[in-house]
Design an enzyme around this catalytic site. Structure first.
Site, PDB file in Angstrom:
ATOM      1  N   ARG A  57       0.803  -1.227   0.000  1.00 27.68           N
ATOM      2  CA  ARG A  57       0.000   0.000   0.000  1.00 27.68           C
ATOM      3  C   ARG A  57       0.833   1.272   0.000  1.00 27.68           C
ATOM      4  O   ARG A  57       0.590   2.183  -0.784  1.00 27.68           O
ATOM      5  CB  ARG A  57      -0.937   0.031   1.225  1.00 27.68           C
ATOM      6  CG  ARG A  57      -2.232  -0.688   1.022  1.00 27.68           C
ATOM      7  CD  ARG A  57      -2.718  -1.260   2.331  1.00 27.68           C
ATOM      8  NE  ARG A  57      -1.886  -2.394   2.648  1.00 27.68           N
ATOM      9  CZ  ARG A  57      -2.145  -3.634   2.228  1.00 27.68           C
ATOM     10  NH1 ARG A  57      -3.228  -3.866   1.543  1.00 27.68           N
ATOM     11  NH2 ARG A  57      -1.333  -4.628   2.511  1.00 27.68           N
ATOM     12  N   THR A  58       1.803   1.339   0.913  1.00 27.02           N
ATOM     13  CA  THR A  58       2.557   2.590   1.035  1.00 27.02           C
ATOM     14  C   THR A  58       3.335   2.853  -0.246  1.00 27.02           C
ATOM     15  O   THR A  58       3.295   3.954  -0.810  1.00 27.02           O
ATOM     16  CB  THR A  58       3.493   2.523   2.261  1.00 27.02           C
ATOM     17  OG1 THR A  58       2.697   2.186   3.400  1.00 27.02           O
ATOM     18  CG2 THR A  58       4.184   3.857   2.504  1.00 27.02           C
ATOM     19  N   LYS A  63      26.142  -4.616  -1.474  1.00 26.17           N
ATOM     20  CA  LYS A  63      27.600  -4.498  -1.324  1.00 26.17           C
ATOM     21  C   LYS A  63      27.989  -3.935   0.042  1.00 26.17           C
ATOM     22  O   LYS A  63      29.157  -3.727   0.321  1.00 26.17           O
ATOM     23  CB  LYS A  63      28.163  -3.567  -2.413  1.00 26.17           C
ATOM     24  CG  LYS A  63      27.847  -4.010  -3.828  1.00 26.17           C
ATOM     25  CD  LYS A  63      28.388  -2.981  -4.825  1.00 26.17           C
ATOM     26  CE  LYS A  63      27.935  -3.295  -6.238  1.00 26.17           C
ATOM     27  NZ  LYS A  63      28.233  -2.181  -7.159  1.00 26.17           N
ATOM     28  N   ARG A 104      11.276   3.609   3.403  1.00 30.68           N
ATOM     29  CA  ARG A 104      10.816   2.669   4.454  1.00 30.68           C
ATOM     30  C   ARG A 104      12.022   1.850   4.870  1.00 30.68           C
ATOM     31  O   ARG A 104      12.733   1.294   4.017  1.00 30.68           O
ATOM     32  CB  ARG A 104       9.707   1.760   3.948  1.00 30.68           C
ATOM     33  CG  ARG A 104       9.426   0.636   4.951  1.00 30.68           C
ATOM     34  CD  ARG A 104       8.189  -0.143   4.639  1.00 30.68           C
ATOM     35  NE  ARG A 104       6.990   0.626   4.931  1.00 30.68           N
ATOM     36  CZ  ARG A 104       5.759   0.103   4.946  1.00 30.68           C
ATOM     37  NH1 ARG A 104       5.583  -1.167   4.683  1.00 30.68           N
ATOM     38  NH2 ARG A 104       4.721   0.867   5.229  1.00 30.68           N
ATOM     39  N   HIS A 115       4.974   6.003  11.513  1.00 28.52           N
ATOM     40  CA  HIS A 115       4.509   5.858  10.134  1.00 28.52           C
ATOM     41  C   HIS A 115       3.612   7.071   9.888  1.00 28.52           C
ATOM     42  O   HIS A 115       2.384   6.962   9.866  1.00 28.52           O
ATOM     43  CB  HIS A 115       3.727   4.545  10.011  1.00 28.52           C
ATOM     44  CG  HIS A 115       3.459   4.098   8.609  1.00 28.52           C
ATOM     45  ND1 HIS A 115       3.614   4.915   7.502  1.00 28.52           N
ATOM     46  CD2 HIS A 115       3.023   2.905   8.134  1.00 28.52           C
ATOM     47  CE1 HIS A 115       3.285   4.234   6.418  1.00 28.52           C
ATOM     48  NE2 HIS A 115       2.925   3.018   6.770  1.00 28.52           N
TER      49      HIS A 115
HETATM   50  C1  NCD Z   1       1.494  -1.076   8.229  1.00 25.82           C
HETATM   51  C2  NCD Z   1       2.996  -0.900   8.382  1.00 25.82           C
HETATM   52  O1  NCD Z   1       3.763  -1.170   7.459  1.00 25.82           O
HETATM   53  O2  NCD Z   1       3.368  -0.436   9.462  1.00 25.82           O
HETATM   54  N1  NCD Z   1       1.116  -1.279   6.903  1.00 25.82           N
HETATM   55  C3  NCD Z   1       0.869  -0.184   6.112  1.00 25.82           C
HETATM   56  O3  NCD Z   1       1.731   0.628   5.831  1.00 25.82           O
HETATM   57  N2  NCD Z   1      -0.392  -0.035   5.681  1.00 25.82           N
HETATM   58  C4  NCD Z   1       0.923  -2.056   9.168  1.00 25.82           C
HETATM   59  C5  NCD Z   1       1.464  -3.454   9.235  1.00 25.82           C
HETATM   60  O4  NCD Z   1       2.414  -3.824   8.555  1.00 25.82           O
HETATM   61  O5  NCD Z   1       0.891  -4.238  10.011  1.00 25.82           O
END
Ligand code: NCD
Length: 357
Positions: free
Chosen positions: A86-87, A116, A137, A174
């Protein structure tokens, strides 16, 4: 950040940047700002962002081609060191819907120079030489702070400010998920003030709930109650609880969902974060706690909304339970998904300078 957030010792390289780098407050102006913590936002900033999101939604529904001008000529890079659907894809879709371009490592970062042994500081600066904004991320708390720190140093060399937006830093924050979650609550409930909001599940490792709880405090919500429902071993970390103290929000911690289920307006269910447990046995001991099913939802208010950041696993029961829950109009997680793209469109347009949104 200390033991209570259960950060694995091998994932603590970036943590020192939490004190080395202070994220800029938005203070009514998003242009040129890194987005790495919900602490950057206040009530007015959220209103500005949500107004922009509503405007973008209206324009998307009208197929307004003018949207394609908002980040035209700008480039976003995605740098994902942890799994994401999703992100990652909502950011990519957001940038493209605004006329911008997107680049990513051809076979994922695991086949880039990370393989590397290159460190984050160098990788981020390399990508900053190509892109206007990097969505990052990473499994370490403080990684987006570290990225912001080094991108600010890079500014002198490339004569422009490459930006980072956090797509989640380990068990830390997040921020864009919290923005889309709060937008969803506004959209469906028309307010945050006066609501009874319940966060359930792995509150210890779940970065989405850390950010959402803190964002509600940043909003200076009035007469709002936050219920934290978790097994004792997975309760909300002290740093988040301390952040909420003195902010006028009633906080209620319990390990019994039924203490709050019948009175709450918003239920935010979460996955037990298996990948963040140092010891698999402790995951197995806890994974059966708190399963949302149609029978559980039947005990909630008729106008409750059930949220989940997704992905979902057994904490929402069997695949048949998933289907039954999805048929209940009170479940709103796919609305969250769409809102995620819209809020990220508003954010990208604003940080990249599209002030007319
Ligand atoms: C979440 C995350 O990555 O923190 N997912 C997301 O970004 N929608 C929640 C999760 O992984 O449980």
């Amino acid at each position: 950040m200390s033991e209570e957030t259960a950060v694995r010792p091998d994932l603590r390289q970036s943590e020192r940047f939490l004190s080395l780098y202070t994220p800029p407050k938005i203070d009514g102006n998003f242009t040129g700002k890194h987005i790495i913590s919900v602490e950057q936002f206040d009530r007015r900033d959220l209103q500005i962002l949500f107004d922009a999101t509503l405007s973008i939604r209206r324009r998307m529904r009208q197929h307004d081609r003018g949207l394609l001008a908002l980040t035209a000529g700008r480039l976003m890079a995605t740098l994902f060191y942890e799994a994401s659907t999703r992100t990652d894809l909502s950011f990519q879709a957001a940038m493209r819907h605004l006329g911008g371009e997107v680049v990513a490592a051809s076979n994922g970062v695991q086949f880039s120079s990370i393989y590397k042994g290159e460190n984050l500081a160098d990788t981020v600066r390399a990508v900053g030489c190509y892109a206007d904004v990097i969505v990052l991320r990473h499994p370490e708390v403080g990684s987006s702070y570290e990225a912001a720190y080094y991108l600010d140093l890079l500014r002198e060399q490339v004569m422009r400010q490459p930006l980072v937006i956090s797509g989640g830093d380990g068990v830390g924050e997040h921020p864009t998920q919290a923005l889309l979650d709060m937008f969803t609550i506004f959209d469906l409930k028309n307010r945050i003030d006066g609501l009874d909001i319940t966060l359930v599940g792995d509150l210890r490792h779940g970065r989405t709930v850390h950010s959402l709880a803190k964002l509600i405090a940043r909003y200076e919500a009035q007469d709002t109650t936050l219920n934290f429902v978790a097994p004792k071993e997975l309760s909300m970390p002290a740093n988040v609880l301390n952040y909420l103290e003195g902010k006028g929000i009633a906080v209620n911690e319990t390990d019994n969902l039924y203490d709050v289920l019948g009175q709450t307006d918003v239920i935010y269910w979460t996955r037990i974060q298996e990948e963040r447990f140092a010891d698999p046995a402790s995951y197995d001991a806890i994974k059966g706690d708190f399963i949302m099913t149609p029978a559980v939802l039947a005990e909630a208010k008729p106008d409750v909304i059930l949220m989940h950041p997704l992905p979902r696993k057994h904490e929402m029961g069997t695949p048949a339970d998933h289907d039954a829950l999805d048929a209940d109009p009170r479940t709103v997680y796919f609305k969250q998904m769409e809102n995620g793209m819209l809020v990220r469109m508003a954010l990208l347009a604003k940080v990249l300078g599209g002030l007319w949104v």
